[in-house]
Every structure is written in C-alpha cells, then in structure tokens.
Write a protein that holds these residues in place. Structure first.
Motif: not given
Length: 157
Positions: A136-153, A102-105
C-alpha cells in the motif's frame, strides 16, 4: 637448282626443325641453392612425401583436459559465490520504534535512515511484516513500527 641437283645435295622443300635445347627447370625461389634431383627437399616440421613413415600425424585427444578445465572453473566460480557472496552487513535490528511517515518518504528511505548498517531489502521486508503492509502507498503522518539500530536516531514524538 640444277647445280645442286648435280652435286647430289638437294634441299628439301620444307625446312627442318631446329634441334631442341635442354630446358632449365627452376625450383623454388630465386637465390635458393640448387639441389640435385635425387635429394629430397626437407621442410622444417614436415616429412618428405616419399618417406616410408609419411603417415599423417595423430592429434592427441584434448577433450578430457577441456572437460577437467570446465569442471574446475565451475567449482571455482561456485566456491567464490559461496564464500564471497555472504552479506557483510549487520542483521536486521531487533529493537523497534514507532515513527511518523514524512512527505516523500518510502520504505527504503526509512530503512536506510533507521538501520543504515543492515541490508535495506531485509529491513523493508521486516517493516512490511511489522505493520502488515501489502504494498500500500504510504500516507504522510501514518505511524509505522520500524526496526532501529540506534534508538538515539529516533525523533521524539
């Protein structure tokens, strides 16, 4: 003068000095009891100067104790660092999800949002590893694979 000369008592031309009076020697402070001159003055913790064992007192060697104290404190600090410095946070989650930036993430804000109980720097390193990012700088809308503790979030795509 002639009268004195006849009697045989002539006065000398210069006067004789007055007889010397004994001088009183003051010792110590006022109010202190006078001691006879043969008695040595005793001061607490000190020996009289004329005493036969008036050798200087030897100071005990203290460096072994100081070295032992330094070693003990180093061991204590090292032990506290080993036992108390362990991270109480959970490990980096094994489950991953793909999210859109997202914007500013930032990577640290994503790590705090999706794995709040884990160490943020470890999660950021895992995100960079999964997505092959090299600072590299993050661009809004870029898909990232992120480790998730709770898939519901994770928001639905």
């Amino acid at each position: 003068m002639s009268i004195l000369a006849e009697r045989g008592q002539a006065r000398p031309a210069t006067p004789l000095p007055a007889p010397l009076r004994p001088v009183r020697v003051l010792r110590g402070r006022r109010g202190e009891a006078q001691r006879p001159p043969t008695r040595a003055r005793v001061v607490a913790g000190r020996r009289p100067a004329g005493a036969p064992c008036a050798a200087p007192r030897r100071v005990p060697v203290r460096w072994p104790w100081l070295a032992a104290l330094a070693v003990a404190s180093c061991l204590a600090v090292t032990g506290l660092g080993l036992f108390g410095g362990g991270s109480a946070s959970a490990p980096v989650p094994a489950q991953t999800a793909t999210v859109s930036v997202g914007q500013g993430d930032t990577l640290s804000s994503l790590a705090a949002r999706f794995a709040p109980d884990s160490d943020a720097s470890a999660v950021v390193a895992r995100i960079e590893e999964l997505n092959r990012l090299d600072g590299a700088a993050l661009v809004p809308g870029l898909p990232l694979t992120v480790p998730v503790a709770d898939p519901a979030t994770v928001p639905a795509p």
